[in-house]
Design a protein around this motif. Structure first.
Motif, PDB file in Angstrom:
ATOM      1  N   GLY A 132      -7.832   2.700  -1.855  1.00  0.00           N
ATOM      2  CA  GLY A 132      -9.273   2.924  -1.832  1.00  0.00           C
ATOM      3  C   GLY A 132      -9.906   2.437  -3.118  1.00  0.00           C
ATOM      4  O   GLY A 132     -10.703   1.511  -3.101  1.00  0.00           O
ATOM      5  N   ALA A 133      -9.507   3.035  -4.261  1.00  0.00           N
ATOM      6  CA  ALA A 133     -10.143   2.662  -5.528  1.00  0.00           C
ATOM      7  C   ALA A 133      -9.722   1.268  -5.984  1.00  0.00           C
ATOM      8  O   ALA A 133     -10.509   0.537  -6.573  1.00  0.00           O
ATOM      9  N   GLU A 134      -8.474   0.901  -5.735  1.00  0.00           N
ATOM     10  CA  GLU A 134      -8.002  -0.421  -6.146  1.00  0.00           C
ATOM     11  C   GLU A 134      -7.683  -1.323  -4.968  1.00  0.00           C
ATOM     12  O   GLU A 134      -7.836  -2.532  -5.028  1.00  0.00           O
TER      13      GLU A 134
ATOM     14  N   GLY B  44     -14.934   0.538  -4.213  1.00  0.00           N
ATOM     15  CA  GLY B  44     -14.935  -0.636  -5.076  1.00  0.00           C
ATOM     16  C   GLY B  44     -13.570  -1.202  -5.414  1.00  0.00           C
ATOM     17  O   GLY B  44     -13.258  -1.434  -6.578  1.00  0.00           O
ATOM     18  N   PRO B  45     -12.723  -1.458  -4.418  1.00  0.00           N
ATOM     19  CA  PRO B  45     -11.374  -1.961  -4.720  1.00  0.00           C
ATOM     20  C   PRO B  45     -11.419  -3.396  -5.233  1.00  0.00           C
ATOM     21  O   PRO B  45     -12.379  -4.116  -5.013  1.00  0.00           O
ATOM     22  N   ARG B  46     -10.337  -3.785  -5.910  1.00  0.00           N
ATOM     23  CA  ARG B  46     -10.243  -5.174  -6.372  1.00  0.00           C
ATOM     24  C   ARG B  46      -9.442  -6.034  -5.401  1.00  0.00           C
ATOM     25  O   ARG B  46      -9.453  -7.247  -5.483  1.00  0.00           O
ATOM     26  N   LEU B  47      -8.681  -5.358  -4.526  1.00  0.00           N
ATOM     27  CA  LEU B  47      -7.855  -6.103  -3.566  1.00  0.00           C
ATOM     28  C   LEU B  47      -8.103  -5.545  -2.173  1.00  0.00           C
ATOM     29  O   LEU B  47      -8.124  -4.324  -1.975  1.00  0.00           O
TER      30      LEU B  47
ATOM     31  N   VAL C 287      -2.686  -1.099 -13.434  1.00  0.00           N
ATOM     32  CA  VAL C 287      -2.077   0.127 -12.909  1.00  0.00           C
ATOM     33  C   VAL C 287      -0.595   0.154 -13.249  1.00  0.00           C
ATOM     34  O   VAL C 287      -0.048   1.178 -13.663  1.00  0.00           O
ATOM     35  N   GLY C 288       0.042  -0.997 -13.086  1.00  0.00           N
ATOM     36  CA  GLY C 288       1.470  -1.067 -13.367  1.00  0.00           C
ATOM     37  C   GLY C 288       2.282  -1.130 -12.092  1.00  0.00           C
ATOM     38  O   GLY C 288       1.819  -1.643 -11.074  1.00  0.00           O
TER      39      GLY C 288
ATOM     40  N   ALA D  44       0.815  -1.209   0.000  1.00  0.00           N
ATOM     41  CA  ALA D  44       0.000   0.000   0.000  1.00  0.00           C
ATOM     42  C   ALA D  44       0.852   1.263   0.000  1.00  0.00           C
ATOM     43  O   ALA D  44       0.320   2.369  -0.021  1.00  0.00           O
ATOM     44  N   ARG D  45       2.152   1.081   0.055  1.00  0.00           N
ATOM     45  CA  ARG D  45       3.088   2.211   0.181  1.00  0.00           C
ATOM     46  C   ARG D  45       2.769   3.059   1.389  1.00  0.00           C
ATOM     47  O   ARG D  45       2.726   4.287   1.338  1.00  0.00           O
TER      48      ARG D  45
END
Lengths: 343, 344
Positions: free
Chosen positions: B108-110, B192-195, B92-93, B73-74
């Motif tokens: 948050g988003a991802e 709506g994150p994916r992880l 995202v990369g 998450a840095r």
């Protein structure tokens, strides 16, 4: 067992209330609500239940750290409920406690040797030299280097601190130790070390333990008997095998049903085959406990009559007792997601 | 394919090739300040999580599992430095190269987070519904105002909070621990994150409440194909929820396998030791078999295999050369010179 017979500790009708304010009104929180228990010499009784059920308050009342509102506590044949000051001091020598938090329960400004010897100093036992020898023996016995006596607690890991706490509890040769979540904060490999140590010490010294824990697998390992608490009352008690293998009370069944399976081939979570005893939501407030059976508001087999006191006492086998109107009832099968997400 | 040291996978790809991972961590090394300069707290960790799968990161305190999640998450605490390692997130990369501003959008988003202590994760003086709404509004293109409020109430309902309109106005202290953790999960899901990075999400909860929260996480994963990095010390939680498991010890992944393989046939002596020291409800009662000693802190780790001081099977080679994580069977990797030498 009304006379207490060979009991080391006997508690009858214990009540502990705390004053609280609910929306500005003064109310009584019934932390312990008419509790009976007894512990024999050299025995481990586990007190289990969820946070807020009153298990730690029960232990603190027994240790005379909180004032009971009602009830009797008889320890080593002597009623200690109302003892104070100088008359309580000899009792305190015989009962000790090991706390959960190995970081918060040791004074960081005291050396380990002082921590372990503190009880000996307070009770004026031995000369300085004799105390130092005893501290060294105790540290060695709990698996620490006796030279640790000169160091401060911060130099030790959580497991080592818990050993220091155990050495401190042993210093006055107690007959009874309260272990209040004594291994809950430890990593599993360290937890196993400390559980084995507690078992060895009990065999050597014949001490009784009141073992407070929320982890039922740990309880099954260490306890001879278990008492299940819910909202300040014991709802079931008995030998640990009997209670775990043939639970009588729906709350005991709920606790057992909630434990992760430890076997990925027999998952209970998200499998659609949810155990029907599994309980939803949270316990009601101990400020307003339900009438009759305290568990009836969450119980899958409760009927209207469960709201009426008294709750029948059922004895399945000698010493295995529950307070329940419907100990043989079976709930309807549940569906997998009844309380999961509704996406 | 990328990187030859990639570890055995998380169970998502039976053939070892098919669907690309959602997150791939390669050779992560994190350093903390030591007495004589920086020391490695996490040392060469590689992981993969596919969409909708749950990878459990298991280990005791000091194993580096939480730092690994924070690095993804840095959000590393001050003083902890990522010395090397790639963090590749699908679509995202390379996360490690994103400017902080872009990374903030990814959080948050991802990637959502749930921590052990719901009380310290929530703002005590803000209504819980407002906290969920704030998380919704924090991201561009999300609903605002009344629509965001409505969405917050829906989210509270989705995570199993009864009477969500009423609870929207509650403050954290008015909710039980389980309800607070559900609010934290709602906040984590708001964009709506994916992880989901879940660090000991049920450790502070009672067992009946833990079961409810695990049910919720299982349902989320099943119905919205949310992937999870589940950090826990509790092997029971792993058995219930994980697809794949990575066992960490002293900053390294020492064993990795699909959950049913790891529980049936653990190979690393440390993994075996964890199982043997675990009190069980079903097994025999007698004496537990603890692992002697304790996890060495960073900087005091022995040369060679970091577990050798506590290992019953250690031989001379274990002190001389550090074993690398290598596949021993399909999707089963272990870092040990004598895998299987200690049996469960």
């Amino acid at each position: 067992m009304s006379g207490g017979g060979g009991a080391l500790l006997e508690v009858r009708g214990l009540e502990v209330r705390f004053p609280v304010r609910v929306r500005g009104r003064r109310r009584a929180l019934r932390a312990v609500d008419g509790l009976d228990l007894e512990i024999g010499p050299g025995e481990t009784l586990a007190l289990v239940g969820e946070s807020g059920c009153g298990k730690s308050t029960t232990a603190r009342a027994i240790l005379r750290l909180v004032e009971p509102h009602a009830g009797r506590i008889v320890f080593e044949g002597r009623e200690i409920t109302a003892l104070r000051g100088r008359r309580l001091k000899p009792v305190r020598r015989r009962m000790q406690v090991v706390f959960q938090d190995p970081y918060g329960s040791l004074d960081p400004r005291m050396r380990v040797g002082q921590i372990v010897a503190e009880g000996l100093v307070i009770h004026r036992i031995g000369t300085r030299r004799e105390r130092a020898q005893k501290v060294a023996r105790l540290l060695e016995r709990v698996g620490l280097d006796p030279r640790c006596a000169d160091r401060y607690p911060h130099a030790f890991s959580g497991g080592q601190r818990q050993r220091i706490g155990i050495a401190r509890a042993l210093a006055l040769d107690p007959s009874f130790i309260v272990c209040d979540e004594a291994v809950s904060a430890l990593d599993v490999s360290i937890q196993a070390q400390v559980l084995n140590l507690l078992a060895e010490l009990q065999r050597e010294r014949g001490m009784a333990y009141l073992f407070i824990a929320h982890d039922l697998a740990v309880v099954r390992h260490v306890a001879h008997r278990v008492a299940v608490m819910y909202l300040g009352r014991i709802v079931e008690r008995g030998p640990v095998d009997a209670v775990f293998e043939r639970p009588l009370h729906p709350y005991t069944r709920a606790l057992l049903a909630a434990i992760p399976s430890a076997d990925p081939a027999r998952r209970t979570i998200g499998s659609g085959a949810r155990n029907p005893w599994r309980v939803a939501g949270d316990p009601p407030s101990p400020v307003d406990p339900p009438s009759g059976c305290p568990y009836r508001t969450r119980c899958p087999v409760a009927v209207a009559a469960c709201a009426e006191p008294p709750i029948p006492r059922v004895e399945a086998a000698p010493g295995h007792v529950a307070w329940c109107r419907r100990p043989d009832a079976e709930p309807a099968p549940a569906h997998g997601d009844s309380q999961g997400a509704h996406l | 394919m990328i990187g030859s040291r990639r570890a055995a996978a998380d169970g998502a790809r039976p053939d070892g090739v098919a669907n690309a991972p959602l997150l791939r961590v390669t050779d992560l090394r994190l350093e903390v300040p030591g007495a004589t300069g920086p020391v490695a707290a996490v040392d060469g960790v590689s992981l993969e999580i596919a969409a909708g799968r749950v990878l459990a990161l298991v280990g005791e305190s000091g194993s580096g599992k939480s730092l690994t999640a924070l690095a993804i998450a840095r959000l590393l605490p001050d003083g902890v430095v990522r010395r090397s390692g790639q963090l590749w997130f699908e679509g995202v990369g390379a996360l490690e190269r994103l400017p902080e501003r872009a990374m903030r959008a990814v959080r948050g988003a991802e990637i959502g987070f749930v921590f052990q202590e719901p009380m310290s994760a929530l703002n005590p003086v803000m209504r819980v519904g407002e906290q969920v709404r704030e998380a919704i509004e924090a991201h561009r293109g999300r609903p605002r105002g009344r629509a965001a409020r409505q969405r917050a109430i829906e989210l509270l309902a989705q995570v199993g909070i009864p009477e969500p309109e009423l609870r929207y106005r509650a403050y954290p202290h008015e909710l039980s621990g389980g309800m607070k953790q559900r609010v934290c999960i709602a906040i984590a899901l708001a964009a709506g994150p994916r992880l989901l990075l879940a660090d000991e999400p049920t450790t502070a909860l009672d067992v009946t409440v833990q079961a409810q929260v695990l049910e919720l996480l299982a349902a989320l994963r099943r119905r919205s194909s949310l992937a999870m990095l589940l950090i826990t010390h509790d092997l029971g939680v792993v058995a219930e929820l994980a697809d794949g498991v990575a066992v960490m010890y002293a900053g390294r992944v020492v064993e990795q396998a699909p959950v049913e393989v790891l529980f049936r046939a653990p190979l690393h002596p440390y993994t075996v030791g964890l199982f043997r020291s675990l009190p069980r409800l079903d097994g025999p009662r007698g004496r537990l078999v603890p692992i002697p000693g304790s996890v060495p802190p960073p900087g005091e780790r022995p040369a060679g295999c970091p577990f050798r001081n506590r290992c019953a099977a250690a031989v001379a080679r274990c002190a001389e050369q550090e074993p690398r994580l290598e596949s021993v069977a399909q999707r089963h990797a272990v870092a040990c010179w004598r895998p299987g030498a200690v049996t469960p």
